[in-house]
Design an enzyme around this catalytic site. Structure first.
Site, mmCIF file in Angstrom:
data_model
loop_
_atom_site.group_PDB
_atom_site.id
_atom_site.type_symbol
_atom_site.label_atom_id
_atom_site.label_comp_id
_atom_site.label_asym_id
_atom_site.label_seq_id
_atom_site.Cartn_x
_atom_site.Cartn_y
_atom_site.Cartn_z
ATOM 1 N N ASP A 135 -18.607 -45.198 38.635
ATOM 2 C CA ASP A 135 -18.384 -45.307 37.193
ATOM 3 C C ASP A 135 -17.798 -46.654 36.769
ATOM 4 O O ASP A 135 -17.721 -46.947 35.579
ATOM 5 C CB ASP A 135 -17.549 -44.134 36.647
ATOM 6 C CG ASP A 135 -16.222 -43.958 37.357
ATOM 7 O OD1 ASP A 135 -15.917 -44.763 38.250
ATOM 8 O OD2 ASP A 135 -15.506 -42.998 37.025
ATOM 9 N N ARG A 136 -17.396 -47.485 37.736
ATOM 10 C CA ARG A 136 -16.844 -48.797 37.371
ATOM 11 C C ARG A 136 -17.869 -49.903 37.615
ATOM 12 O O ARG A 136 -18.822 -49.708 38.378
ATOM 13 C CB ARG A 136 -15.601 -49.098 38.200
ATOM 14 C CG ARG A 136 -14.484 -48.128 37.947
ATOM 15 C CD ARG A 136 -13.218 -48.589 38.650
ATOM 16 N NE ARG A 136 -12.133 -47.661 38.345
ATOM 17 C CZ ARG A 136 -10.859 -47.962 38.417
ATOM 18 N NH1 ARG A 136 -10.475 -49.166 38.800
ATOM 19 N NH2 ARG A 136 -9.928 -47.066 38.122
ATOM 20 N N ASP A 183 -17.790 -48.810 42.051
ATOM 21 C CA ASP A 183 -16.725 -48.201 42.855
ATOM 22 C C ASP A 183 -17.183 -46.940 43.575
ATOM 23 O O ASP A 183 -18.371 -46.608 43.584
ATOM 24 C CB ASP A 183 -15.506 -47.903 41.967
ATOM 25 C CG ASP A 183 -15.764 -46.767 40.987
ATOM 26 O OD1 ASP A 183 -16.923 -46.588 40.603
ATOM 27 O OD2 ASP A 183 -14.796 -46.062 40.621
ATOM 28 N N SER A 220 -12.521 -41.727 43.420
ATOM 29 C CA SER A 220 -12.966 -42.973 42.803
ATOM 30 C C SER A 220 -12.806 -44.185 43.709
ATOM 31 O O SER A 220 -13.339 -44.206 44.808
ATOM 32 C CB SER A 220 -12.220 -43.156 41.483
ATOM 33 O OG SER A 220 -12.781 -44.232 40.775
ATOM 34 N N HIS A 221 -11.998 -45.158 43.269
ATOM 35 C CA HIS A 221 -11.863 -46.421 43.993
ATOM 36 C C HIS A 221 -10.815 -46.354 45.104
ATOM 37 O O HIS A 221 -10.608 -47.332 45.805
ATOM 38 C CB HIS A 221 -11.482 -47.516 43.001
ATOM 39 C CG HIS A 221 -10.250 -47.145 42.230
ATOM 40 N ND1 HIS A 221 -10.248 -46.153 41.277
ATOM 41 C CD2 HIS A 221 -8.990 -47.590 42.306
ATOM 42 C CE1 HIS A 221 -9.031 -46.009 40.794
ATOM 43 N NE2 HIS A 221 -8.256 -46.873 41.402
ATOM 44 N N LYS A 239 -17.786 -43.199 32.135
ATOM 45 C CA LYS A 239 -18.125 -44.601 32.292
ATOM 46 C C LYS A 239 -19.241 -44.717 33.327
ATOM 47 O O LYS A 239 -19.448 -43.799 34.114
ATOM 48 C CB LYS A 239 -16.899 -45.430 32.640
ATOM 49 C CG LYS A 239 -16.090 -44.975 33.833
ATOM 50 C CD LYS A 239 -14.808 -45.809 33.895
ATOM 51 C CE LYS A 239 -14.012 -45.523 35.151
ATOM 52 N NZ LYS A 239 -12.822 -44.712 34.862
ATOM 53 N N ASP A 298 -17.169 -43.717 43.068
ATOM 54 C CA ASP A 298 -17.967 -42.695 42.393
ATOM 55 C C ASP A 298 -18.923 -43.279 41.357
ATOM 56 O O ASP A 298 -19.513 -42.530 40.567
ATOM 57 C CB ASP A 298 -17.060 -41.637 41.756
ATOM 58 C CG ASP A 298 -16.119 -42.223 40.710
ATOM 59 O OD1 ASP A 298 -15.776 -43.411 40.821
ATOM 60 O OD2 ASP A 298 -15.738 -41.494 39.784
HETATM 61 C C1 VG1 Z 1 -6.903 -45.834 36.417
HETATM 62 C C2 VG1 Z 1 -7.314 -46.821 35.342
HETATM 63 C C3 VG1 Z 1 -7.953 -46.086 34.175
HETATM 64 C C4 VG1 Z 1 -9.115 -45.238 34.678
HETATM 65 C C5 VG1 Z 1 -8.660 -44.323 35.794
HETATM 66 C C6 VG1 Z 1 -9.799 -43.552 36.408
HETATM 67 O O1 VG1 Z 1 -5.937 -44.949 35.913
HETATM 68 O O2 VG1 Z 1 -6.214 -47.567 34.912
HETATM 69 O O3 VG1 Z 1 -8.368 -47.027 33.221
HETATM 70 O O4 VG1 Z 1 -9.650 -44.462 33.634
HETATM 71 O O5 VG1 Z 1 -8.041 -45.092 36.831
HETATM 72 O O6 VG1 Z 1 -10.798 -44.422 36.849
HETATM 73 P P1 VG1 Z 1 -4.350 -45.122 36.163
HETATM 74 O O7 VG1 Z 1 -3.713 -43.943 35.534
HETATM 75 O O8 VG1 Z 1 -4.146 -45.215 37.649
HETATM 76 O O9 VG1 Z 1 -3.982 -46.416 35.521
HETATM 77 V V1 VG1 Z 1 -11.840 -43.905 38.079
HETATM 78 O O10 VG1 Z 1 -12.972 -45.059 38.338
HETATM 79 O O11 VG1 Z 1 -10.658 -43.721 39.230
HETATM 80 O O12 VG1 Z 1 -12.380 -42.427 37.701
HETATM 81 CO CO CO Z 2 -14.381 -44.371 39.538
#
Ligand code: VG1
Ligand code: CO
Length: 548
Positions: A284-285, A280, A116-117, A379, A282
């Site tokens: 989804d954000r 981001d 992801s990010h 998302k 992947d």
């Molecule tokens: C974080 C965010 C959460 C989100 C997750 C995956 O998780 O707080 O809201 O669903 O990342 O997002 P955590 O456990 O680090 O707080 V993504 O865009 O990384 O798939």
């Molecule tokens: Co993501």
């Protein structure tokens, strides 16, 4: 072609977090590491009749180690007897597009290779997540089963076969398994065309409306070029950093004001276009910024819900909404006004799946810049941007005016998140224990003008499948509607990350106290959050490492 059985041993710590398994590339690239985890996924989800006749969707965000991982997974899927893999061309597949492909093709499930990010490159992070037949992230029941298997695995199976060429569209084979290399952008754009009035959006751009979308050298680039510049007629150059790079150009593909600073600075300058957005790693954000106006993700969710009827797909209104527990309560007020239910779930998209499948909610979102609807089970960054554009096309007002008008109707939820990253794990656990140990003493206590009304460790009872998820975050509520929430991140890859979420509600009566600087508006709660947690003494950190 021969199926080989490879001897292996468990790796400690292969525990799926908030969104799949995330580790440093150096860990993932060790011999057998990825294969072990994939073998455990397959073993956990294998139906009694096996995988014969079934389809798997495969792709990722293009980050470093994606090409190697794709080949390993294809050969393991063939050894498991899958009939077909739908492989995104060059492995480029956003999380929302993967969710859609699974649903569209009635696939058994899908694997998305992404952290992801988190940053990429040889010293960055890698990740993998499994999505089920509904297109959504595997629920806890499955991730718990995967984890249990990782602690006892002794061998895995893999087909001894030549590599597939992921750049060649069309059919190839691994043993008897068909690998269909597809362009994942086409189906995704078609879905967006069903949801939104592209003609109206073309009209918006034709009227001179300007925007910049920062794809952050990550997966959304090809989708964004196809949608904004090709389909909607925005000028070339509307999409910035549109080519996916294995190391995201050396940046974190995290669409917030820290990592998308160039876009933020542009939007705050006199050269700002009408609208700025980013996504981001992947896809989804979403990050939404108007001319001189940053829109906090929790506010964005509330605004999207309040204005949903601006898009044809939601013209009949919403069945209900949901937000993750730490997300601000701005959307609750919209739901109340609309007369629809609002659900509060733990952090992570997997908890929205049952509510979406049951038709109880249409929109859901998280404070971490995630929003989406029942069109998929993930998302969706570009969906949020297109819904914002739909609202702007109908209302023909600036983002700032739309946000200010929203606060005037619903009141304003000031909101911030303070992250303490890469903290010693033991110290982080001590912080959480220390907070929880004060709960009974805190309730009823007064701190200046703030009185604690409740304190608990959030447990979620899923009304659809009856499951209960404990330990989902510590919350301290105040009589005036303010809140402090603490939780440990489940996506970090070094040490622990403590997240502190702080929120204060300002009613419509107090318009003079709207649109203040966020940190200043929350100063007393921030001080209390530090006092309750004793975070400085326990972790040695005087300040958070990131404020969003
Ligand atoms: C974080 C965010 C959460 C989100 C997750 C995956 O998780 O707080 O809201 O669903 O990342 O997002 P955590 O456990 O680090 O707080 V993504 O865009 O990384 O798939
Ligand atoms: Co993501």
């Amino acid at each position: 072609m021969i199926i080989q059985t490879i001897d292996t041993t468990p790796f400690s710590g292969q525990k799926p977090g908030t969104s799949g398994l995330r580790k440093k590339v150096t860990e993932f690239a060790q011999p057998h590491y990825l294969a072990n985890f994939v073998a455990c996924i397959f073993a956990a989800v294998k139906p009694a009749e096996g995988f014969a006749g079934k389809t798997l969707v495969l792709g990722g965000d293009g980050r470093y180690f994606n090409p190697e991982a794709l080949q390993i997974i294809l050969k393991m899927a063939a050894a498991q007897g899958f009939a077909r893999v739908l492989l995104a061309q060059n492995g480029i597949l956003s999380t929302p597009a993967a969710s859609h492909l699974i649903r569209l093709n009635q696939a058994f499930g899908g694997l998305v290779l992404s952290a992801s990010h988190n940053e990429g490159g040889p010293n960055g992070d890698f990740g993998i997540k499994f999505n089920c037949a509904n297109g959504g992230p595997a629920p806890e029941k499955i991730t718990d089963a995967i984890y249990a298997l990782t602690t006892s695995i002794t061998s895995y199976q893999i087909m001894d076969a030549p590599d597939v060429d992921p750049s060649q569209l069309g059919r190839q084979f691994v043993g008897e398994m068909v690998v269909e290399v597809i362009d994942s952008v086409v189906d995704y754009v078609a879905l967006m065309e069903q949801l939104f009035d592209f003609e109206a959006l073309r009209g918006l751009f034709a009227s001179g409306f300007t925007m910049k979308f920062d794809a952050m050298s990550a997966v959304t680039g090809p989708y964004a070029h196809a949608i904004f510049e090709n389909a909607l007629g925005a000028p070339l150059g509307t999409v910035l950093n549109g080519k996916p790079l294995p190391d995201f150009g050396g940046h974190h593909p995290d669409p917030n004001i820290v990592h998308a600073k160039a876009l933020y600075d542009l939007m705050m300058s006199e050269h700002a276009p009408d609208f700025g957005a980013a996504s981001d790693g992947d896809g989804d954000r979403n990050l939404i910024i108007g001319k001189g106006m940053f829109v906090a993700p929790s506010d964005s969710l509330a605004l999207l819900a309040a204005n949903a009827t601006c898009a044809p797909a939601y013209a009949k209104g919403l069945a209900g909404v949901a937000r993750s527990m730490p997300t601000s309560m701005a959307v609750d007020r919209v739901a109340e006004k609309l007369g629809v239910p609002c659900f509060e779930t733990p952090t992570g998209w997997k908890f929205f799946g049952n509510l979406l499948d049951a038709g109880q909610i249409t929109f859901c979102g998280e404070e971490s810049a995630g929003a989406s609807s029942d069109h998929i089970r993930e998302k969706d960054g570009l969906w949020a941007v297109l819904l914002w554009l739909s609202i702007l096309a109908v209302r023909r007002q600036s983002v700032r005016d739309i946000v200010l008008a929203h606060w005037a109707i619903y009141g304003q939820n000031y909101y911030t998140r303070h992250d303490y990253e890469a903290v010693d794990t033991q110290a982080a656990n001590q912080v959480m224990q220390h907070i929880e140990s004060q709960f009974s003493a805190l309730v009823g206590q007064q701190f200046g003008s703030l009185t604690v009304s409740a304190a608990d460790n959030f447990s979620y009872h899923d009304s659809i499948d009856g499951s209960v998820s404990h330990n989902q975050g510590l919350r301290i509520a105040f009589e005036c509607g303010s809140r402090i929430v603490y939780r440990l991140s489940g996506t970090g890859t070094s040490g622990a990350t403590i997240r502190i979420y702080i929120e204060r509600f300002e009613s419509t009566q107090n318009q003079a106290r709207h649109n203040l600087e966020t940190q200043a508006a929350l100063a007393d709660l921030i001080a209390l959050a530090r006092q309750f947690s004793n975070i400085q003494a326990l972790t040695g950190r005087a300040e958070p490492s990131a404020i969003t």
